[in-house]
Write a protein that holds these residues in place. Sequence first.
Motif, PDB file in Angstrom:
ATOM      1  N   UNK A 115       0.614  -1.683  -0.459  1.00  0.00           N
ATOM      2  CA  UNK A 115       0.066  -0.203   0.627  1.00  0.00           C
ATOM      3  C   UNK A 115       1.116   1.099   0.312  1.00  0.00           C
ATOM      4  N   UNK A 116       1.944   1.360   0.732  1.00  0.00           N
ATOM      5  CA  UNK A 116       3.182   2.366   1.167  1.00  0.00           C
ATOM      6  C   UNK A 116       3.384   2.749  -0.509  1.00  0.00           C
ATOM      7  N   UNK A 117       3.517   1.400  -0.581  1.00  0.00           N
ATOM      8  CA  UNK A 117       4.575   1.803  -2.432  1.00  0.00           C
ATOM      9  C   UNK A 117       3.508   2.103  -3.684  1.00  0.00           C
ATOM     10  N   UNK A 118       2.388   1.823  -3.134  1.00  0.00           N
ATOM     11  CA  UNK A 118       1.061   1.797  -4.344  1.00  0.00           C
ATOM     12  C   UNK A 118       0.643   3.237  -4.563  1.00  0.00           C
ATOM     13  N   UNK A 119       0.510   4.027  -2.984  1.00  0.00           N
ATOM     14  CA  UNK A 119       0.307   5.554  -2.649  1.00  0.00           C
ATOM     15  C   UNK A 119       1.093   6.589  -2.845  1.00  0.00           C
ATOM     16  N   UNK A 120       2.434   5.695  -3.028  1.00  0.00           N
ATOM     17  CA  UNK A 120       3.846   7.328  -2.523  1.00  0.00           C
ATOM     18  C   UNK A 120       3.811   8.062  -4.013  1.00  0.00           C
ATOM     19  N   UNK A 121       3.944   9.284  -4.311  1.00  0.00           N
ATOM     20  CA  UNK A 121       4.192  10.275  -5.414  1.00  0.00           C
ATOM     21  C   UNK A 121       5.393   9.732  -6.358  1.00  0.00           C
ATOM     22  N   UNK A 136       0.707  15.155  -0.202  1.00  0.00           N
ATOM     23  CA  UNK A 136       0.926  15.895   1.123  1.00  0.00           C
ATOM     24  C   UNK A 136       1.863  16.660   1.324  1.00  0.00           C
ATOM     25  N   UNK A 137       2.678  16.112   0.514  1.00  0.00           N
ATOM     26  CA  UNK A 137       4.408  16.256   1.155  1.00  0.00           C
ATOM     27  C   UNK A 137       4.779  17.108  -0.151  1.00  0.00           C
ATOM     28  N   UNK A 138       4.523  17.216  -1.492  1.00  0.00           N
ATOM     29  CA  UNK A 138       5.081  18.274  -2.605  1.00  0.00           C
ATOM     30  C   UNK A 138       3.715  19.055  -2.985  1.00  0.00           C
ATOM     31  N   UNK A 139       2.172  17.884  -2.648  1.00  0.00           N
ATOM     32  CA  UNK A 139       1.479  18.351  -3.145  1.00  0.00           C
ATOM     33  C   UNK A 139       0.986  18.438  -4.401  1.00  0.00           C
ATOM     34  N   UNK A 140       1.376  18.067  -5.362  1.00  0.00           N
ATOM     35  CA  UNK A 140       1.186  17.185  -6.703  1.00  0.00           C
ATOM     36  C   UNK A 140       0.027  16.536  -6.782  1.00  0.00           C
TER      37      UNK A 140
END
Length: 141
Positions: A115-121, A136-140
């Motif tokens: 899941x972490x890999x799936x939802x990473x930017x 929620x880290x870079x705003x993209x």
Amino acid sequence: MNSQQNPNPNLAAPCGFYCGTCSHYLARAKGKLLKKKLKHGCKGCREQDKKCAGVKRDCVLLRKHQITFCFECDDFPCENLKKLDARHVRDDGISMISNLKRIQEIGAEQWLAEQAALWHCAECGGQVCVMNGECYDCGMS
Ligand code: SF4
Ligand code: SF4
Ligand SMILES: [Zn+2]
């Protein structure tokens, strides 16, 4: 922090939702409560232990922590879970019932890493929200 390296075990909700992609969790974890006009946000289902809008509100087994995941329940998938699942499939393109079957198959730890890999930017490696597609880290988005 790269979410792929440190999946948080508290983010695998008993109902099969990945709390790491919830706007309430991300706003709190990333210091964006004010910007997102939220009061408290959420620490994730297991840590917060609140009756979130999911199935927990109406399920005594979950509220009393008698099971770890819904697939352990004799009624799985119950009507409430099916209704919520259908809503998330329609609105967000995710299935909690499929998630639960996957957790049952590979275990929570490996599922959390998936899941972490799936939802990473793709832009910054940060965490993307399933509800609005925003990192929620870079705003993209
Ligand atoms: S509001 Fe619900 S889905 Fe969101 S982080 Fe909290 S428990 Fe998880
Ligand atoms: S599947 Fe079982 S544990 Fe999960 S919400 Fe339904 S009744 Fe509760
Ligand atoms: Zn990003």
